[in-house]
Scaffold this motif. Structure first.
Motif, short mmCIF file in Angstrom:
data_model
loop_
_atom_site.label_atom_id
_atom_site.label_comp_id
_atom_site.label_asym_id
_atom_site.label_seq_id
_atom_site.Cartn_x
_atom_site.Cartn_y
_atom_site.Cartn_z
N LYS A 203 0.83 -1.21 0.00
CA LYS A 203 0.00 0.00 0.00
C LYS A 203 0.87 1.26 0.00
O LYS A 203 0.54 2.26 -0.66
CB LYS A 203 -0.91 0.00 1.22
CG LYS A 203 -1.97 -1.10 1.21
CD LYS A 203 -2.85 -1.00 2.44
CE LYS A 203 -3.90 -2.10 2.45
NZ LYS A 203 -4.76 -2.04 3.67
N TRP A 205 3.84 1.60 -1.31
CA TRP A 205 4.41 1.79 -2.64
C TRP A 205 3.36 2.29 -3.62
O TRP A 205 3.65 3.15 -4.47
CB TRP A 205 5.03 0.49 -3.13
CG TRP A 205 5.81 0.63 -4.39
CD1 TRP A 205 5.56 0.05 -5.60
CD2 TRP A 205 6.99 1.43 -4.58
NE1 TRP A 205 6.50 0.42 -6.53
CE2 TRP A 205 7.39 1.26 -5.93
CE3 TRP A 205 7.74 2.25 -3.75
CZ2 TRP A 205 8.51 1.90 -6.46
CZ3 TRP A 205 8.86 2.88 -4.27
CH2 TRP A 205 9.23 2.71 -5.61
N GLU A 206 2.14 1.79 -3.51
CA GLU A 206 1.06 2.28 -4.37
C GLU A 206 0.78 3.76 -4.09
O GLU A 206 0.49 4.53 -5.01
CB GLU A 206 -0.20 1.45 -4.15
CG GLU A 206 -0.16 0.08 -4.78
CD GLU A 206 -0.16 0.16 -6.31
OE1 GLU A 206 -0.64 1.17 -6.86
OE2 GLU A 206 0.34 -0.78 -6.94
N PHE A 207 0.88 4.17 -2.84
CA PHE A 207 0.68 5.58 -2.51
C PHE A 207 1.76 6.45 -3.16
O PHE A 207 1.47 7.54 -3.69
CB PHE A 207 0.71 5.76 -0.99
CG PHE A 207 0.64 7.19 -0.55
CD1 PHE A 207 -0.58 7.87 -0.52
CD2 PHE A 207 1.78 7.88 -0.16
CE1 PHE A 207 -0.64 9.20 -0.13
CE2 PHE A 207 1.73 9.20 0.24
CZ PHE A 207 0.51 9.86 0.26
N LEU A 208 3.01 5.97 -3.14
CA LEU A 208 4.09 6.73 -3.77
C LEU A 208 3.95 6.79 -5.28
O LEU A 208 4.47 7.72 -5.93
CB LEU A 208 5.45 6.10 -3.41
CG LEU A 208 5.84 6.17 -1.93
CD1 LEU A 208 7.16 5.44 -1.69
CD2 LEU A 208 5.97 7.62 -1.46
N LEU A 209 3.24 5.82 -5.88
CA LEU A 209 3.07 5.80 -7.34
C LEU A 209 1.83 6.55 -7.81
O LEU A 209 1.54 6.55 -9.02
CB LEU A 209 2.98 4.34 -7.82
CG LEU A 209 4.24 3.49 -7.66
CD1 LEU A 209 3.99 2.08 -8.16
CD2 LEU A 209 5.43 4.11 -8.38
N ARG A 210 1.11 7.19 -6.92
CA ARG A 210 -0.11 7.91 -7.32
C ARG A 210 0.12 8.97 -8.38
O ARG A 210 -0.72 9.17 -9.27
CB ARG A 210 -0.76 8.55 -6.08
CG ARG A 210 -1.54 7.57 -5.23
CD ARG A 210 -2.25 8.28 -4.10
NE ARG A 210 -3.00 7.36 -3.26
CZ ARG A 210 -3.73 7.73 -2.22
NH1 ARG A 210 -3.78 9.02 -1.88
NH2 ARG A 210 -4.38 6.84 -1.51
N PRO A 211 1.23 9.73 -8.36
CA PRO A 211 1.40 10.76 -9.39
C PRO A 211 1.63 10.21 -10.80
O PRO A 211 1.54 10.98 -11.76
CB PRO A 211 2.64 11.54 -8.92
CG PRO A 211 2.77 11.23 -7.46
CD PRO A 211 2.27 9.82 -7.33
N GLU A 213 1.09 7.64 -14.21
CA GLU A 213 0.06 6.94 -14.97
C GLU A 213 0.71 6.26 -16.17
O GLU A 213 1.82 6.59 -16.57
CB GLU A 213 -1.03 7.92 -15.44
CG GLU A 213 -1.81 8.58 -14.31
CD GLU A 213 -2.86 9.54 -14.84
OE1 GLU A 213 -2.92 9.71 -16.08
OE2 GLU A 213 -3.59 10.14 -14.03
N TYR A 217 3.64 4.45 -14.57
CA TYR A 217 3.13 3.67 -13.44
C TYR A 217 3.59 2.22 -13.52
O TYR A 217 4.01 1.62 -12.52
CB TYR A 217 1.61 3.75 -13.42
CG TYR A 217 0.98 2.80 -12.43
CD1 TYR A 217 0.96 3.10 -11.07
CD2 TYR A 217 0.40 1.61 -12.84
CE1 TYR A 217 0.39 2.23 -10.16
CE2 TYR A 217 -0.17 0.74 -11.95
CZ TYR A 217 -0.17 1.06 -10.60
OH TYR A 217 -0.72 0.18 -9.70
N ARG A 221 5.84 0.03 -10.86
CA ARG A 221 5.48 -1.29 -10.36
C ARG A 221 6.61 -2.28 -10.58
O ARG A 221 6.95 -3.08 -9.68
CB ARG A 221 4.20 -1.78 -11.04
CG ARG A 221 2.93 -1.07 -10.62
CD ARG A 221 2.55 -1.43 -9.19
NE ARG A 221 2.40 -2.87 -9.05
CZ ARG A 221 1.24 -3.52 -9.24
NH1 ARG A 221 0.15 -2.84 -9.59
NH2 ARG A 221 1.18 -4.81 -9.07
#
Length: 384
Positions: A203, A205-211, A213, A217, A221
């Motif tokens: 979670k 890491w997913e938060f850090l990847l929010r900016p 696409e 993105y 991952r």
């Protein structure tokens, strides 16, 4: 018929061959030639070096936070398969995390208990053997071709006693108390951070990847998954190899009759996490203990045991266990090891190589699962 007015033509264009590119004017022209390009690259390199210097300064100033977080990251990558297995078996995330964390603490506590128990149980024997070994070494030194008098040996002993009673030792003891407090604080920080990494790592890491696409993105991952696999594979593989080395050398020490075989085996296990030099340091330490405690012949036997075990590890066990986890040139490993030691001491020596391996693996999957970044792709046959 088209008429060209002479007044509209720039003097710089007069005499230029037809089809030749127009010359750049003004300040932009200064940066377009060879010297300008070199200057631009130099400024970029200086900016990059300044950024690296700032990062290094931050790391060295915040070691109490940075080092525990890095250790927690490495341990979380190593233990994450166990947490994932427990989750697949139906256990809640919190329960799976606590089980994995308590299992790690139990293993560490068992190792510490074995070391303390062995040291306490064999301390008197080791002290007696050490005194006898020192006397034997003293007689050996006196029999050398060059003369070392009894007065010189006595002077060295008095100097050592004076050093132990000096104020430097007292200040060193105070510094040791401060370092102990920092170690305890860092240990608790590491445990807390490790808990949250195990519980909510994906979670986070997913938060850090929010900016990001799209393909950016997906790249994030890939880098995250590859980093976790590389760190985890390195730690687990090194732990297996270190355990085999520790057991084999420990059995050899016990057969030879070297005291404190269990603590020395634990030291062999821990030093195995330092690439290239860890096994050598462990062998030297075990040989010195054997030399002082039981004699030179037994010390040579210990050296032979260490050499044989290390050769079997390097030629047979490591290629099978580690596989493709650590694909770094020995020179890169040596440079990373030296840099980590300078920046963070022994902890940096342990962490530098897996971090370097993770960075390289991230470069290898930068543009695709098997497609490295453009600068790292092989562009021609690289042969010598």
């Amino acid at each position: 018929m088209e008429v060209t007015r002479v007044g509209d033509v720039d003097q710089a264009e007069v005499g230029r061959p037809e089809g030749a590119p127009a010359a750049r004017r003004g300040a932009s022209g200064l940066w377009s030639d060879g010297f300008g390009r070199v200057g631009t690259r130099s400024l970029q390199v200086l900016a990059l070096l300044a950024l690296i210097a700032v990062l290094v300064l931050v790391v060295t100033r915040l070691t109490l936070v940075v080092i525990p977080v890095l250790i927690a990251l490495v341990l979380a990558a190593a233990i994450s398969p166990l947490v994932s297995l427990l989750r697949r078996r139906g256990l809640p995330s919190l329960v799976a995390t606590w089980i994995a964390l308590l299992a790690l603490v139990a293993v560490l506590a068992a190792i510490v208990w074995l070391v303390v128990r062995a040291v306490v149980g064999q301390w008197d024997e080791l002290r007696t053997q050490a005194l006898e070994g020192f006397d034997e070494l003293q007689r050996y030194v006196q029999g050398l071709p060059f003369e070392i008098t009894e007065e010189q040996i006595q002077s060295v002993q008095e100097s050592a006693a004076g050093l132990l009673q000096s104020s430097a030792v007292g200040s060193g003891a105070i510094a040791g108390v401060s370092q102990t407090a920092d170690f305890v604080a860092g240990f608790f920080i590491m445990i807390v951070v490790l808990f949250f990494f195990l519980k909510d790592g994906p979670k986070m890491w997913e938060f850090l990847l929010r900016p990001f696409e799209g393909h950016r993105y997906e790249r994030g991952r890939r880098i995250g998954d590859t980093t976790v696999r590389t760190l985890g594979g390195y730690v687990r593989g090194t732990a297996i190899i270190a355990a085999v080395d520790a057991v084999a050398i420990g059995i050899g020490l016990a057969i030879v009759g070297v005291p404190l075989a269990i603590p020395l085996s634990v030291i062999v296990f821990l030093l195995a996490f330092i690439p290239l030099v860890g096994a050598t340091l462990a062998g030297i330490l075990a040989s010195l203990v054997a030399l002082v405690a039981v004699g030179p012949v037994e010390a040579l036997v210990v050296v032979a045991i260490v050499v044989v075990v290390n050769q079997l590890e390097g030629d047979f066990l490591q290629p099978i266990v580690m596989g493709r986890t650590l694909r770094l040139h020995p020179l890169v490993i040596l440079v990373a090891l030296t840099a980590g030691t300078v920046l963070a001491g022994l902890t940096g020596a342990v962490l530098a190589v897996p971090i370097a391996a993770s960075i390289w693996r991230a470069v290898q999957v930068w543009d695709g699962p098997e497609l490295p970044a453009r600068f790292a792709r092989e562009k021609r046959p690289e042969t010598v």
